[in-house]
Design a protein around this motif. Structure first.
Motif, PDB file in Angstrom:
ATOM      1  N   ARG A  16       0.822  -1.224   0.000  1.00 12.56           N
ATOM      2  CA  ARG A  16       0.000   0.000   0.000  1.00 12.56           C
ATOM      3  C   ARG A  16       0.852   1.268   0.000  1.00 12.56           C
ATOM      4  N   SER A  17       2.095   1.169   0.472  1.00 16.47           N
ATOM      5  CA  SER A  17       2.943   2.364   0.476  1.00 16.47           C
ATOM      6  C   SER A  17       3.184   2.886  -0.928  1.00 16.47           C
ATOM      7  N   PHE A  18       3.137   2.005  -1.925  1.00 21.67           N
ATOM      8  CA  PHE A  18       3.292   2.511  -3.293  1.00 21.67           C
ATOM      9  C   PHE A  18       2.009   2.441  -4.113  1.00 21.67           C
ATOM     10  N   THR A  19       1.115   1.488  -3.826  1.00 20.25           N
ATOM     11  CA  THR A  19      -0.137   1.475  -4.598  1.00 20.25           C
ATOM     12  C   THR A  19      -0.966   2.718  -4.299  1.00 20.25           C
ATOM     13  N   ARG A  20      -0.908   3.213  -3.059  1.00 13.81           N
ATOM     14  CA  ARG A  20      -1.653   4.430  -2.726  1.00 13.81           C
ATOM     15  C   ARG A  20      -1.070   5.642  -3.454  1.00 13.81           C
ATOM     16  N   VAL A  21       0.246   5.727  -3.525  1.00 18.28           N
ATOM     17  CA  VAL A  21       0.882   6.815  -4.274  1.00 18.28           C
ATOM     18  C   VAL A  21       0.477   6.726  -5.748  1.00 18.28           C
ATOM     19  N   GLY A  22       0.403   5.498  -6.256  1.00 15.21           N
ATOM     20  CA  GLY A  22       0.050   5.309  -7.653  1.00 15.21           C
ATOM     21  C   GLY A  22      -1.382   5.649  -7.992  1.00 15.21           C
ATOM     22  N   SER A  23      -2.236   5.775  -6.985  1.00 16.91           N
ATOM     23  CA  SER A  23      -3.642   6.106  -7.244  1.00 16.91           C
ATOM     24  C   SER A  23      -4.002   7.529  -6.829  1.00 16.91           C
ATOM     25  N   LEU A  24      -3.014   8.350  -6.510  1.00 20.52           N
ATOM     26  CA  LEU A  24      -3.302   9.730  -6.120  1.00 20.52           C
ATOM     27  C   LEU A  24      -3.928  10.503  -7.285  1.00 20.52           C
ATOM     28  N   PRO A  25      -4.804  11.456  -6.974  1.00 18.00           N
ATOM     29  CA  PRO A  25      -5.539  12.162  -8.026  1.00 18.00           C
ATOM     30  C   PRO A  25      -4.799  13.351  -8.633  1.00 18.00           C
ATOM     31  N   VAL A  26      -3.520  13.497  -8.325  1.00 18.91           N
ATOM     32  CA  VAL A  26      -2.720  14.605  -8.847  1.00 18.91           C
ATOM     33  C   VAL A  26      -1.451  14.063  -9.488  1.00 18.91           C
ATOM     34  N   PRO A  27      -0.763  14.864 -10.304  1.00 21.50           N
ATOM     35  CA  PRO A  27       0.503  14.416 -10.873  1.00 21.50           C
ATOM     36  C   PRO A  27       1.509  14.082  -9.770  1.00 21.50           C
ATOM     37  N   THR A  28       2.201  12.964  -9.941  1.00 21.16           N
ATOM     38  CA  THR A  28       3.200  12.536  -8.967  1.00 21.16           C
ATOM     39  C   THR A  28       4.537  12.349  -9.673  1.00 21.16           C
ATOM     40  N   LEU A  29       5.603  12.836  -9.044  1.00 23.20           N
ATOM     41  CA  LEU A  29       6.946  12.726  -9.605  1.00 23.20           C
ATOM     42  C   LEU A  29       7.867  12.121  -8.561  1.00 23.20           C
ATOM     43  N   SER A  30       8.665  11.125  -8.951  1.00 23.00           N
ATOM     44  CA  SER A  30       9.698  10.593  -8.070  1.00 23.00           C
ATOM     45  C   SER A  30      11.044  11.177  -8.484  1.00 23.00           C
ATOM     46  N   ALA A  90      22.171  15.980  -9.523  1.00 29.50           N
ATOM     47  CA  ALA A  90      21.449  15.957  -8.253  1.00 29.50           C
ATOM     48  C   ALA A  90      20.967  17.345  -7.829  1.00 29.50           C
ATOM     49  N   ALA A  91      21.798  18.348  -8.013  1.00 28.76           N
ATOM     50  CA  ALA A  91      21.429  19.701  -7.580  1.00 28.76           C
ATOM     51  C   ALA A  91      20.309  20.288  -8.432  1.00 28.76           C
ATOM     52  N   GLU A  92      20.118  19.753  -9.622  1.00 28.33           N
ATOM     53  CA  GLU A  92      19.102  20.288 -10.536  1.00 28.33           C
ATOM     54  C   GLU A  92      17.790  19.517 -10.475  1.00 28.33           C
ATOM     55  N   LEU A  93      17.767  18.414  -9.724  1.00 29.68           N
ATOM     56  CA  LEU A  93      16.611  17.528  -9.742  1.00 29.68           C
ATOM     57  C   LEU A  93      15.351  18.204  -9.195  1.00 29.68           C
ATOM     58  N   LEU A  94      15.445  18.783  -8.004  1.00 27.46           N
ATOM     59  CA  LEU A  94      14.276  19.430  -7.400  1.00 27.46           C
ATOM     60  C   LEU A  94      13.823  20.645  -8.205  1.00 27.46           C
ATOM     61  N   PRO A  95      14.727  21.556  -8.606  1.00 29.31           N
ATOM     62  CA  PRO A  95      14.278  22.682  -9.436  1.00 29.31           C
ATOM     63  C   PRO A  95      13.584  22.231 -10.720  1.00 29.31           C
ATOM     64  N   ALA A  96      14.091  21.166 -11.328  1.00 28.35           N
ATOM     65  CA  ALA A  96      13.477  20.663 -12.560  1.00 28.35           C
ATOM     66  C   ALA A  96      12.080  20.135 -12.281  1.00 28.35           C
ATOM     67  N   ALA A  97      11.913  19.426 -11.161  1.00 29.29           N
ATOM     68  CA  ALA A  97      10.598  18.887 -10.805  1.00 29.29           C
ATOM     69  C   ALA A  97       9.610  20.009 -10.537  1.00 29.29           C
ATOM     70  N   LEU A  98      10.039  21.028  -9.816  1.00 30.15           N
ATOM     71  CA  LEU A  98       9.148  22.151  -9.500  1.00 30.15           C
ATOM     72  C   LEU A  98       8.748  22.902 -10.772  1.00 30.15           C
ATOM     73  N   GLU A  99       9.667  23.006 -11.706  1.00 34.43           N
ATOM     74  CA  GLU A  99       9.342  23.660 -12.978  1.00 34.43           C
ATOM     75  C   GLU A  99       8.323  22.834 -13.763  1.00 34.43           C
ATOM     76  N   LEU A 100       8.471  21.518 -13.729  1.00 36.41           N
ATOM     77  CA  LEU A 100       7.553  20.644 -14.460  1.00 36.41           C
ATOM     78  C   LEU A 100       6.119  20.757 -13.940  1.00 36.41           C
ATOM     79  N   VAL A 101       5.956  20.904 -12.624  1.00 31.85           N
ATOM     80  CA  VAL A 101       4.605  20.915 -12.047  1.00 31.85           C
ATOM     81  C   VAL A 101       4.054  22.327 -11.866  1.00 31.85           C
ATOM     82  N   ALA A 102       4.822  23.345 -12.252  1.00 35.22           N
ATOM     83  CA  ALA A 102       4.438  24.732 -11.972  1.00 35.22           C
ATOM     84  C   ALA A 102       3.056  25.080 -12.531  1.00 35.22           C
ATOM     85  N   LEU A 103       2.769  24.674 -13.743  1.00 32.88           N
ATOM     86  CA  LEU A 103       1.485  25.004 -14.353  1.00 32.88           C
ATOM     87  C   LEU A 103       0.353  24.216 -13.704  1.00 32.88           C
TER      88      LEU A 103
END
Length: 271
Positions: free
Chosen positions: A103-117, A200-213
């Motif tokens: 359930r720790s990952f099936t629940r994440v997989g069924s979330l109603p919003v975009p999810t990024l690892s 590694a240093a660019e990972l979080l900024p890239a993720a935040l840019e992807l979900v910004a809209l």
């Protein structure tokens, strides 16, 4: 969902835990068990479930990021849980423990919003399942993505084969799940397992840019995610069906291995 400051996070000590933070419409869940490369304990699995409950009922959340501390995403399920379950895999306690991990990952997989690892270092076994459960996987070029089950002498679980098959073709799934082949972050992007690779240093900024809209209009984003799931989510075998298909085989392999078998370390994967 309340925000948690960095000082509050630091004061919680070094026990395995899940850190939840909120930045506007972005909710972040971070695995924090660095002594075991962020292996998922039952307590952490419960915290991930609780986080998912919050996301589902908070209409202000427009995206979720899943991360790990210490430069590593997750080494999978805490092997002490698997060792205990290997004594009698059919027992109610063993079934409950393995189901909680699932359930720790099936629940994440069924979330109603975009999810990024955000995968740094590596993801193995159930940690790989958690990364695959998200809509997009971002990786560092040198990350090692490893099914890990074959090396540990157990059958894949949690719908692992189906999760791989949603992203890559039969031959690559065979190489990873059946033959134990690991992929580097760069290879994962080339094969379509991951969306993109960043330092590694660019990972979080890239993720935040992807979900910004998406986070600007969570209501619309949730409707689009619902349509995407309905239209594209079902494959040859549904993920829930794959979970059950693999459950019995994994329980058999745990019994065959036995609790003492977990004292032996698997070989380090090479991408």
């Amino acid at each position: 969902m309340s925000e948690q400051s960095s000082s509050e996070q630091a004061s919680t000590g070094h026990e395995p835990r899940v850190i939840v933070t909120r930045d506007g419409g972005v909710a972040r869940v971070t695995l924090s068990n660095p002594r075991r490369r962020n292996a998922i304990t039952l307590e952490m699995a419960a915290d991930i479930e609780a986080f998912c409950d919050q996301v589902e009922t908070d209409p202000g959340v427009g995206a979720v990021l899943v991360e790990g501390v210490g430069g590593y995403f997750s080494s999978g399920a805490d092997t002490r849980i698997l060792a205990a379950s290997s004594t009698d895999p059919a027992s109610p306690s063993a079934v409950a423990s393995i189901s909680a991990l699932y359930r720790s990952f099936t629940r994440v997989g069924s979330l109603p919003v975009p999810t990024l690892s955000l995968v740094t270092g590596g993801a193995v076994g159930a940690g790989m399942n958690l990364a695959l459960a998200t809509d997009l996987m971002l990786v560092t070029p040198d990350a090692v993505l490893d099914s890990g089950f074959l090396a540990r002498g157990i059958h894949p679980g949690g719908g692992h084969i189906a999760l791989l098959g949603r992203r890559i073709g039969y031959q690559q799934v065979t190489a990873m799940a059946l033959l134990g082949r690991a992929l580097s972050g760069v290879e994962a992007v080339e094969h379509g397992l991951a969306y993109a690779a960043y330092d590694a240093a660019e990972l979080l900024p890239a993720a935040l840019e992807l979900v910004a809209l998406a986070v600007k209009d969570p209501e619309l984003t949730r409707r689009i995610k619902q349509s995407l799931t309905l239209e594209l989510g079902s494959g040859t075998v549904s993920w829930p069906a794959a979970v059950e298909i693999e459950r019995g085989a994994q329980m058999w392999s745990l019994a065959r291995k036995g609790s003492e078998g977990w004292d032996r370390k698997p070989p380090k994967p090479q991408a």
